[in-house]
Write a protein that holds these residues in place. Sequence first.
Motif, PDB file in Angstrom:
ATOM      1  N   ALA A  48     -10.582 -20.147  -0.048  1.00  0.00           N
ATOM      2  CA  ALA A  48     -11.268 -20.925  -1.089  1.00  0.00           C
ATOM      3  C   ALA A  48     -10.262 -21.691  -1.945  1.00  0.00           C
ATOM      4  CB  ALA A  48     -12.102 -19.990  -1.959  1.00  0.00           C
ATOM      5  N   ASN A  49      -9.142 -21.068  -2.236  1.00  0.00           N
ATOM      6  CA  ASN A  49      -8.116 -21.741  -3.048  1.00  0.00           C
ATOM      7  C   ASN A  49      -7.570 -22.975  -2.332  1.00  0.00           C
ATOM      8  OD1 ASN A  49      -8.463 -19.790  -4.967  1.00  0.00           O
ATOM      9  ND2 ASN A  49      -6.527 -18.725  -4.593  1.00  0.00           N
ATOM     10  N   GLN A  50      -7.439 -22.897  -1.005  1.00  0.00           N
ATOM     11  CA  GLN A  50      -6.948 -24.048  -0.248  1.00  0.00           C
ATOM     12  C   GLN A  50      -7.945 -25.206  -0.322  1.00  0.00           C
ATOM     13  OE1 GLN A  50      -3.999 -24.579   1.142  1.00  0.00           O
ATOM     14  NE2 GLN A  50      -4.658 -26.632   1.768  1.00  0.00           N
ATOM     15  N   ILE A  51      -9.239 -24.898  -0.186  1.00  0.00           N
ATOM     16  CA  ILE A  51     -10.263 -25.945  -0.302  1.00  0.00           C
ATOM     17  C   ILE A  51     -10.232 -26.552  -1.699  1.00  0.00           C
ATOM     18  CG2 ILE A  51     -12.752 -26.404  -0.304  1.00  0.00           C
ATOM     19  CD1 ILE A  51     -13.061 -24.175   1.765  1.00  0.00           C
ATOM     20  N   ARG A  80     -18.587 -19.859  -4.166  1.00  0.00           N
ATOM     21  CA  ARG A  80     -18.320 -19.258  -5.478  1.00  0.00           C
ATOM     22  C   ARG A  80     -16.832 -19.220  -5.810  1.00  0.00           C
ATOM     23  NH1 ARG A  80     -21.700 -16.452  -8.711  1.00  0.00           N
ATOM     24  NH2 ARG A  80     -23.272 -16.359  -7.053  1.00  0.00           N
ATOM     25  N   ASN A  81     -16.005 -18.787  -4.851  1.00  0.00           N
ATOM     26  CA  ASN A  81     -14.564 -18.691  -5.110  1.00  0.00           C
ATOM     27  C   ASN A  81     -13.912 -20.067  -5.230  1.00  0.00           C
ATOM     28  OD1 ASN A  81     -14.332 -15.870  -5.209  1.00  0.00           O
ATOM     29  ND2 ASN A  81     -14.224 -15.720  -2.986  1.00  0.00           N
ATOM     30  N   VAL A  82     -14.450 -21.053  -4.500  1.00  0.00           N
ATOM     31  CA  VAL A  82     -13.934 -22.425  -4.631  1.00  0.00           C
ATOM     32  C   VAL A  82     -14.167 -22.920  -6.050  1.00  0.00           C
ATOM     33  CG1 VAL A  82     -14.144 -24.805  -3.815  1.00  0.00           C
ATOM     34  CG2 VAL A  82     -14.363 -22.907  -2.190  1.00  0.00           C
ATOM     35  N   TYR A  83     -15.392 -22.710  -6.557  1.00  0.00           N
ATOM     36  CA  TYR A  83     -15.716 -23.155  -7.903  1.00  0.00           C
ATOM     37  C   TYR A  83     -14.886 -22.420  -8.951  1.00  0.00           C
ATOM     38  CZ  TYR A  83     -19.815 -25.251  -5.609  1.00  0.00           C
ATOM     39  OH  TYR A  83     -20.643 -25.980  -4.801  1.00  0.00           O
ATOM     40  N   LYS A 124     -25.040 -25.264 -11.458  1.00  0.00           N
ATOM     41  CA  LYS A 124     -24.593 -25.463 -12.843  1.00  0.00           C
ATOM     42  C   LYS A 124     -23.970 -24.194 -13.415  1.00  0.00           C
ATOM     43  CE  LYS A 124     -28.398 -27.253 -14.650  1.00  0.00           C
ATOM     44  NZ  LYS A 124     -29.258 -27.881 -15.674  1.00  0.00           N
ATOM     45  N   GLU A 125     -24.640 -23.059 -13.173  1.00  0.00           N
ATOM     46  CA  GLU A 125     -24.137 -21.793 -13.722  1.00  0.00           C
ATOM     47  C   GLU A 125     -22.785 -21.415 -13.131  1.00  0.00           C
ATOM     48  OE1 GLU A 125     -27.153 -18.863 -13.113  1.00  0.00           O
ATOM     49  OE2 GLU A 125     -28.632 -19.943 -14.336  1.00  0.00           O
ATOM     50  N   MET A 126     -22.620 -21.681 -11.833  1.00  0.00           N
ATOM     51  CA  MET A 126     -21.370 -21.310 -11.161  1.00  0.00           C
ATOM     52  C   MET A 126     -20.225 -22.263 -11.459  1.00  0.00           C
ATOM     53  SD  MET A 126     -21.937 -19.869  -7.320  1.00  0.00           S
ATOM     54  CE  MET A 126     -23.073 -21.140  -6.787  1.00  0.00           C
ATOM     55  N   PHE A 127     -20.551 -23.528 -11.699  1.00  0.00           N
ATOM     56  CA  PHE A 127     -19.477 -24.527 -11.727  1.00  0.00           C
ATOM     57  C   PHE A 127     -19.653 -25.621 -12.782  1.00  0.00           C
ATOM     58  CE2 PHE A 127     -17.765 -28.459  -9.394  1.00  0.00           C
ATOM     59  CZ  PHE A 127     -16.506 -28.324  -9.967  1.00  0.00           C
ATOM     60  N   MET A 237     -17.185 -23.755   5.165  1.00  0.00           N
ATOM     61  CA  MET A 237     -16.528 -22.480   4.871  1.00  0.00           C
ATOM     62  C   MET A 237     -17.443 -21.321   5.240  1.00  0.00           C
ATOM     63  SD  MET A 237     -16.966 -22.939   0.816  1.00  0.00           S
ATOM     64  CE  MET A 237     -18.536 -23.657   0.339  1.00  0.00           C
ATOM     65  N   ALA A 238     -16.830 -20.204   5.577  1.00  0.00           N
ATOM     66  CA  ALA A 238     -17.600 -18.989   5.885  1.00  0.00           C
ATOM     67  C   ALA A 238     -16.709 -17.784   5.641  1.00  0.00           C
ATOM     68  CB  ALA A 238     -18.071 -19.010   7.332  1.00  0.00           C
ATOM     69  N   TRP A 239     -17.297 -16.767   5.017  1.00  0.00           N
ATOM     70  CA  TRP A 239     -16.547 -15.550   4.698  1.00  0.00           C
ATOM     71  C   TRP A 239     -17.345 -14.329   5.153  1.00  0.00           C
ATOM     72  CZ3 TRP A 239     -12.913 -18.713   3.387  1.00  0.00           C
ATOM     73  CH2 TRP A 239     -13.149 -19.783   2.510  1.00  0.00           C
TER      74      TRP A 239
END
Length: 663
Positions: A48-51, A80-83, A124-127, A237-239
Amino acid sequence: MKTNLSSQITLNRVSPRYYKPENAFEKSVLTRFEKIPTDIFESAEEGANQIAYEIAQTIKEKQKVGKFCVLALTGGNSPRNVYSELIRMHQQEKLSFRNVIVFNLYEYYPLAPDAVNSNFNALKEMFLDHVDIDKQNLFTPDGTIAKDTIFEYCKLYEQRIASFGGIDIALLGIGRVGNIAFNEPGSRLNSATRLILLDNASRNEAAKSFGSIESTPISSITMGVSTILAAKKIFLMAWGEDKAHMIKNCVEGAVTDNIPASYIQTHNDAHVVIDLSAAANLTRIQRPWLVTSCEWNDKLIRSAIVWLCAITKKPILKLTNKDYNENGLSELLALYGSAYNVNIKIFNDFQHTITGWPGGKPNADDTYRPERAKPFPKRVVVFSPHPDDDVISMGGTIRRLVEQKHEVHVAYQTSGNIAVGDEEVIRFLHFINGFNQLFIESADKVINDKYAEIREFLKDKKDGDMDTRDILTIKGLIRRGEARIACMYNNIPLNRCHFLDLPFYETGKIQKNPISEADVEIVRALLREVKPHQIFVAGDLADPHGTHRVCTDAVFAAIDLEKEEGAKWLKDCRIWMYRGAWAEWEIEHIEMAVPISPEELRAKRNSILKHQSQMESAPFMGNDERLFWQRSEERNRGTAALYDSLGLASYEAMEAFVEYIPL
């Protein structure tokens, strides 16, 4: 307190050279089955950090030339982790989003005007609410518009995207049916923004946000495949292991409308970003011998032999040098000298996983047994996320442990109250009312008033309405009663039947709270009280509802804290992971396989059937139409059949376990 230890379970120690190739040549060799550039990271956070870094670079480049950066984004768990990383960049590195335009990929339809569960609200809530993006630059499909205006509305949405010069980056997840946004199977390559009916699997996934499947909208306004493919750059992305099957189909399979995500193979700047768990089925991870020379270990050799047996349709001991050479496994012949030597080693490895003594056989040589002979008898704690997972997942093993005189405790981690239908409550209310009339001479006003109040609520209850606390309590009592009956059937004393009612679960909705210290301390208190020699815990981390993972994390966190404090009981304790109704361990990972006779399998079925509220009327059966006892039996018989096909002993059924070593 570590609350995500389940995410660090590594069944295969994958060599970094398979997912971090040293140079372009090595990468081209490893990825020759992959039709989309795919980057594999050790963790979801790293990927996610790379994206996030690449999105930030594009935003900055656009800022330098005074242009907008147009993003197509979504809610859901995948981004979520990207945001989170983009928010961190905004707060700590002063990354500005003033030049960013956001188009929401999809919105549920129909929505009430005051709906709080919309995809846009989640986004909105996430990001969006945490960065300096101009609210005028946010665009989303409207889930409240009239049906007869949808066609024109979707056309205008496409025109608005075009007016900003098109999408610069589309950030996609992949759904359980291979959908991107809500382009469900059957979506055409040239499809534009439109209204689409949701697949059952997609609705079940969305139900986490809406509280129940009944209150989840049946359709969505989604960006079309052609709209997404018109983006200049795409990240998919997929985790997690539950996405592994679909990622393989998307990345290595043919382009097909059955898997709309496969369409991104046709894009000239699409990138798949996944963690090791989601990469588990890619050839370079699952079958590396087909693309490169291998760093062989016991599990990889096991995996290779099982695969070779399947394609040659031979048991292990009948495999020949020719079979190995013709199927890319000549390296094993070089390592071991001959097919015979490899065959004997792997045959014995599998043979040593089979035991009729899951608690260890007293006064026996345990050198090649999965469990220790001593101490005997053992104190055993079986953690069951819901009040029926114990018997569904390891009912045969539980009976065997009890019969072999071990002290078996079952700990039900959650009340399971949301998985009880309203008709079950009414049935029990009828019983209580009838009991009062027959056996209580004077009518109890409190009972009668409560009876009338609950009946009235259920009569007027609408889809999406949350149950009252009283109703949730009754539903919890129903499940407790069923669990007790199942324990009695399995000869487990009721004082060894523990109801933990972990607080994270008690929201009354599908969406649960995060794990907390209170949850972990409840588990820890039980472990300190029992001081077990064996712990059994749910390992099916692909559970579609997520409760199993949280329950497993609570147990692992409690064990971790006990380890830090040097708990003496833990030094003489082994931890075994079982899987539930959703999947079984791959055979190369199995470290203990407990055979079940036809009589024991029938007894296991009977103990599952004690959970009457979880039969046909259970609210959360998932997409599998079989009842839980049917799923369980098929899975157990399948494991036994696989052992049989490898040339090992033939049993009616088997339950399988993998050992967890605390980190």
